[in-house]
Design an enzyme around this catalytic site. Structure first.
Site, short mmCIF file in Angstrom:
data_model
loop_
_atom_site.label_atom_id
_atom_site.label_comp_id
_atom_site.label_asym_id
_atom_site.label_seq_id
_atom_site.Cartn_x
_atom_site.Cartn_y
_atom_site.Cartn_z
N ASP A 100 0.79 -1.25 0.00
CA ASP A 100 0.00 0.00 0.00
C ASP A 100 0.82 1.30 0.00
O ASP A 100 0.50 2.24 0.74
CB ASP A 100 -0.97 0.01 1.20
CG ASP A 100 -1.99 -1.12 1.14
OD1 ASP A 100 -1.93 -1.94 0.22
OD2 ASP A 100 -2.85 -1.18 2.04
N ASP A 106 -4.47 -0.75 -1.78
CA ASP A 106 -5.78 -0.65 -1.15
C ASP A 106 -6.67 -0.01 -2.22
O ASP A 106 -6.30 1.00 -2.82
CB ASP A 106 -5.63 0.26 0.08
CG ASP A 106 -6.64 -0.04 1.17
OD1 ASP A 106 -7.00 -1.21 1.37
OD2 ASP A 106 -7.08 0.93 1.83
N HIS A 128 -17.43 2.83 0.41
CA HIS A 128 -17.00 1.61 1.09
C HIS A 128 -17.39 1.65 2.57
O HIS A 128 -17.37 2.71 3.20
CB HIS A 128 -15.48 1.44 0.95
CG HIS A 128 -14.98 0.10 1.38
ND1 HIS A 128 -14.34 -0.12 2.58
CD2 HIS A 128 -15.05 -1.11 0.76
CE1 HIS A 128 -14.04 -1.41 2.68
NE2 HIS A 128 -14.45 -2.02 1.59
N HIS A 162 -10.59 6.97 1.45
CA HIS A 162 -9.21 6.83 0.98
C HIS A 162 -9.15 5.75 -0.10
O HIS A 162 -9.98 4.84 -0.12
CB HIS A 162 -8.26 6.46 2.14
CG HIS A 162 -8.57 5.10 2.72
ND1 HIS A 162 -9.59 4.88 3.61
CD2 HIS A 162 -8.01 3.88 2.49
CE1 HIS A 162 -9.65 3.60 3.92
NE2 HIS A 162 -8.70 2.95 3.25
N LYS A 173 -6.88 -4.93 -3.20
CA LYS A 173 -7.69 -5.51 -2.11
C LYS A 173 -8.62 -4.46 -1.54
O LYS A 173 -8.40 -3.26 -1.73
CB LYS A 173 -6.76 -6.07 -1.02
CG LYS A 173 -5.90 -4.98 -0.42
CD LYS A 173 -4.91 -5.51 0.58
CE LYS A 173 -4.07 -4.38 1.13
NZ LYS A 173 -4.82 -3.33 1.83
N CYS A 215 -2.18 -2.70 7.53
CA CYS A 215 -2.02 -3.66 6.44
C CYS A 215 -0.73 -4.48 6.53
O CYS A 215 -0.73 -5.66 6.21
CB CYS A 215 -2.18 -2.95 5.10
SG CYS A 215 -3.90 -2.45 4.87
C1 VGL Z 1 -4.83 0.68 5.57
C2 VGL Z 1 -6.40 1.58 6.94
C3 VGL Z 1 -7.37 1.43 5.98
C4 VGL Z 1 -3.40 0.28 5.37
C5 VGL Z 1 -5.77 0.50 4.59
O1 VGL Z 1 -2.95 0.21 4.21
O2 VGL Z 1 -2.71 0.03 6.38
N1 VGL Z 1 -5.15 1.21 6.74
N2 VGL Z 1 -7.05 0.89 4.81
ZN ZN Z 2 -8.47 0.93 3.24
#
Ligand code: VGL
Ligand code: ZN
Length: 201
Positions: free
Chosen positions: A11, A49, A55, A84, A109, A154
């Site tokens: 990510d 992400d 969502h 996001h 994902k 993540c």
């Molecule tokens: C993430 C919060 C929401 C991450 C992704 O990549 O750690 N954190 N979505």
């Molecule tokens: Zn996310």
């Protein structure tokens, strides 16, 4: 690095970097490190992400909820985030300085509107696979080195699932950054990974 070891870049996207919707402090500092690391691997995988609009993990989807509040979800809690990494937006794109030429698989994902997906292996229901395990196994990969964002979400959940799938796991500590949300939880999550057999390299 041996053929049985892969690098997983988690990510490293604009929304988690400086000025992004869900900025991770210091995220931009790891981009050069990650680019340098890539030279040592023949198998490099990156995740994105990648959420649909509206969502379920977005606070804005739930009336009266603010980012970083939690709501009950199944047996646990879901943290609500600012909007996001909406699919196709600039926020969902990789950091512009990330080298992507050597990446063999880009795995997206979080595409199910009703399930969050922190881990690169399974969605947060812990049963729906992304297919990453199969790809790694069929390539003979046994060891996974993990870098990217965010250490406590993540990266953490990816490492947990990698261990559970039987891979040997290293967290490349100079090439990860965390949200530390809630405050103080990051160190504890790293310790729990070590206790389960991951090494911090
Ligand atoms: C993430 C919060 C929401 C991450 C992704 O990549 O750690 N954190 N979505
Ligand atoms: Zn996310």
């Amino acid at each position: 690095m041996g053929k049985e070891r892969a690098l997983l870049i988690v990510d490293l996207q604009n929304d988690f970097c400086f000025g992004g919707a869900l900025e991770v402090p210091g995220a931009d500092q790891i981009v050069d490190v990650v680019n340098m690391l890539q030279r040592d691997y023949s198998c490099i995988i990156a995740t994105q992400d990648w959420h649909p609009e509206g969502h379920f993990s977005f606070a804005s989807t739930h009336e009266g909820k603010e980012p970083f509040e939690t709501i009950p979800w199944r047996d646990g809690l879901q943290v609500l985030w600012p909007d996001h990494c909406t699919a196709g937006t600039d926020g969902a794109a990789f950091h512009p300085d990330l080298d992507t030429d050597g990446i063999c698989l880009i795995l997206r994902k979080g595409m199910d509107p009703l399930i969050d997906s922190y881990s690169a292996f399974f969605e947060n229901d812990h049963t729906t696979p992304t297919g990453l395990e199969g790809l790694l196994r069929s390539r003979g990969i046994t060891s996974l080195d993990i870098c990217g964002l965010a250490t406590d979400y993540c990266v953490h959940y990816t490492a947990l699932d990698a261990l559970a799938c039987g891979f040997s796991v290293r967290i490349l500590i100079d090439a990860v950054r965390g949200l530390d949300q809630p405050k103080g939880s990051l160190a504890e999550k790293l310790r729990s990974l070590e206790a389960l057999g991951a090494s911090l390299a």
